[in-house]
Design a protein around this motif. Structure first.
Motif, PDB file in Angstrom:
ATOM      1  N   GLU A 145       0.868  -1.183   0.000  1.00 43.78           N
ATOM      2  CA  GLU A 145       0.000   0.000   0.000  1.00 43.78           C
ATOM      3  C   GLU A 145       0.897   1.223   0.000  1.00 43.78           C
ATOM      4  O   GLU A 145       1.947   1.226   0.639  1.00 43.78           O
ATOM      5  CB  GLU A 145      -0.886   0.050   1.249  1.00 43.78           C
ATOM      6  N   TYR A 146       0.450   2.264  -0.713  1.00 41.88           N
ATOM      7  CA  TYR A 146       1.264   3.484  -0.779  1.00 41.88           C
ATOM      8  C   TYR A 146       0.345   4.686  -0.899  1.00 41.88           C
ATOM      9  O   TYR A 146      -0.456   4.785  -1.835  1.00 41.88           O
ATOM     10  CB  TYR A 146       2.211   3.409  -1.979  1.00 41.88           C
ATOM     11  N   THR A 147       0.432   5.581   0.079  1.00 37.62           N
ATOM     12  CA  THR A 147      -0.298   6.845   0.055  1.00 37.62           C
ATOM     13  C   THR A 147       0.751   7.947   0.120  1.00 37.62           C
ATOM     14  O   THR A 147       1.328   8.193   1.190  1.00 37.62           O
ATOM     15  CB  THR A 147      -1.260   6.954   1.261  1.00 37.62           C
ATOM     16  N   PRO A 148       1.051   8.592  -1.028  1.00 36.79           N
ATOM     17  CA  PRO A 148       2.102   9.614  -1.056  1.00 36.79           C
ATOM     18  C   PRO A 148       1.917  10.668   0.038  1.00 36.79           C
ATOM     19  O   PRO A 148       0.816  11.148   0.273  1.00 36.79           O
ATOM     20  CB  PRO A 148       1.952  10.238  -2.445  1.00 36.79           C
ATOM     21  N   GLY A 149       3.002  10.969   0.713  1.00 36.03           N
ATOM     22  CA  GLY A 149       2.978  11.987   1.759  1.00 36.03           C
ATOM     23  C   GLY A 149       2.388  11.528   3.079  1.00 36.03           C
ATOM     24  O   GLY A 149       2.374  12.272   4.053  1.00 36.03           O
ATOM     25  N   SER A 150       1.894  10.294   3.146  1.00 33.79           N
ATOM     26  CA  SER A 150       1.233   9.845   4.349  1.00 33.79           C
ATOM     27  C   SER A 150       1.802   8.540   4.904  1.00 33.79           C
ATOM     28  O   SER A 150       2.336   8.495   6.004  1.00 33.79           O
ATOM     29  CB  SER A 150      -0.265   9.676   4.073  1.00 33.79           C
ATOM     30  N   GLU A 151       1.680   7.460   4.096  1.00 31.13           N
ATOM     31  CA  GLU A 151       2.018   6.141   4.621  1.00 31.13           C
ATOM     32  C   GLU A 151       2.468   5.194   3.516  1.00 31.13           C
ATOM     33  O   GLU A 151       2.064   5.312   2.365  1.00 31.13           O
ATOM     34  CB  GLU A 151       0.769   5.561   5.302  1.00 31.13           C
ATOM     35  N   ILE A 152       3.307   4.231   3.908  1.00 35.11           N
ATOM     36  CA  ILE A 152       3.709   3.156   3.020  1.00 35.11           C
ATOM     37  C   ILE A 152       3.645   1.863   3.837  1.00 35.11           C
ATOM     38  O   ILE A 152       4.009   1.855   5.006  1.00 35.11           O
ATOM     39  CB  ILE A 152       5.123   3.400   2.430  1.00 35.11           C
ATOM     40  N   VAL A 153       3.108   0.805   3.229  1.00 36.78           N
ATOM     41  CA  VAL A 153       3.030  -0.490   3.893  1.00 36.78           C
ATOM     42  C   VAL A 153       3.893  -1.459   3.098  1.00 36.78           C
ATOM     43  O   VAL A 153       3.746  -1.568   1.879  1.00 36.78           O
ATOM     44  CB  VAL A 153       1.572  -1.013   3.970  1.00 36.78           C
ATOM     45  N   LYS A 155       5.293   2.390  -6.510  1.00 40.33           N
ATOM     46  CA  LYS A 155       3.923   1.877  -6.560  1.00 40.33           C
ATOM     47  C   LYS A 155       3.874   0.476  -5.966  1.00 40.33           C
ATOM     48  O   LYS A 155       4.910  -0.130  -5.671  1.00 40.33           O
ATOM     49  CB  LYS A 155       3.413   1.873  -7.999  1.00 40.33           C
ATOM     50  N   VAL A 156       2.678  -0.031  -5.802  1.00 38.43           N
ATOM     51  CA  VAL A 156       2.466  -1.370  -5.251  1.00 38.43           C
ATOM     52  C   VAL A 156       3.238  -2.398  -6.085  1.00 38.43           C
ATOM     53  O   VAL A 156       3.243  -2.340  -7.311  1.00 38.43           O
ATOM     54  CB  VAL A 156       0.960  -1.703  -5.208  1.00 38.43           C
ATOM     55  N   GLY A 157       3.917  -3.309  -5.389  1.00 38.48           N
ATOM     56  CA  GLY A 157       4.668  -4.368  -6.045  1.00 38.48           C
ATOM     57  C   GLY A 157       6.152  -4.095  -6.209  1.00 38.48           C
ATOM     58  O   GLY A 157       6.910  -4.984  -6.570  1.00 38.48           O
ATOM     59  N   VAL A 158       6.576  -2.862  -5.931  1.00 42.46           N
ATOM     60  CA  VAL A 158       7.984  -2.491  -6.103  1.00 42.46           C
ATOM     61  C   VAL A 158       8.757  -2.784  -4.808  1.00 42.46           C
ATOM     62  O   VAL A 158       8.325  -2.391  -3.719  1.00 42.46           O
ATOM     63  CB  VAL A 158       8.104  -0.992  -6.472  1.00 42.46           C
ATOM     64  N   PRO A 159       9.908  -3.481  -4.906  1.00 48.13           N
ATOM     65  CA  PRO A 159      10.725  -3.715  -3.720  1.00 48.13           C
ATOM     66  C   PRO A 159      11.496  -2.452  -3.336  1.00 48.13           C
ATOM     67  O   PRO A 159      12.073  -1.786  -4.198  1.00 48.13           O
ATOM     68  CB  PRO A 159      11.675  -4.834  -4.148  1.00 48.13           C
ATOM     69  N   VAL A 160      11.470  -2.121  -2.037  1.00 51.31           N
ATOM     70  CA  VAL A 160      12.148  -0.924  -1.534  1.00 51.31           C
ATOM     71  C   VAL A 160      12.751  -1.196  -0.163  1.00 51.31           C
ATOM     72  O   VAL A 160      12.432  -2.179   0.495  1.00 51.31           O
ATOM     73  CB  VAL A 160      11.190   0.284  -1.402  1.00 51.31           C
TER      74      VAL A 160
END
Length: 98
Positions: free
Chosen positions: A28-36, A72-77
């Motif tokens: 999950e990714y919400t720019p400026g807020s949260e990343i799961v 975006k969703v699915g990208v390794p980071v």
């Protein structure tokens, strides 16, 4: 003659901030807020700090247009974060690609 001395008690509070990294795939990714991230121990929620820098594995900083395209969703980071209490505030997102 004895000089009067006053002993003051000094109180000091220390806050410890731990800085570390988490690694996983974005679920999950919400720019400026949260990343799961999906990590080996399960999903982990990270909140963004006031300033977040996005970079490639080699350290090249990404501009906003590239971030919108590649993060975006699915990208390794990897995320670099400072733990403050129960929250983990991200200050750097490192894409696993160049």
């Amino acid at each position: 003659m004895a000089a009067p001395f006053a002993w003051a008690q000094v109180s000091q509070t220390t806050t410890t901030t731990t800085t570390t990294e988490g690694t996983g795939t974005i679920t999950e990714y919400t720019p400026g807020s949260e990343i799961v991230l999906k990590e080996t121990a399960g999903p982990r929620h990270y909140h963004f700090g006031k300033k977040v820098v996005y970079v490639t594995r080699s350290g090249k900083e990404l501009d906003e247009a590239t971030v919108r395209e590649r993060v975006k969703v699915g990208v390794p980071v990897r995320v670099h974060y400072a733990g403050e209490g129960d929250s983990m505030l991200v200050d750097r997102v490192i894409l696993d690609q160049d």
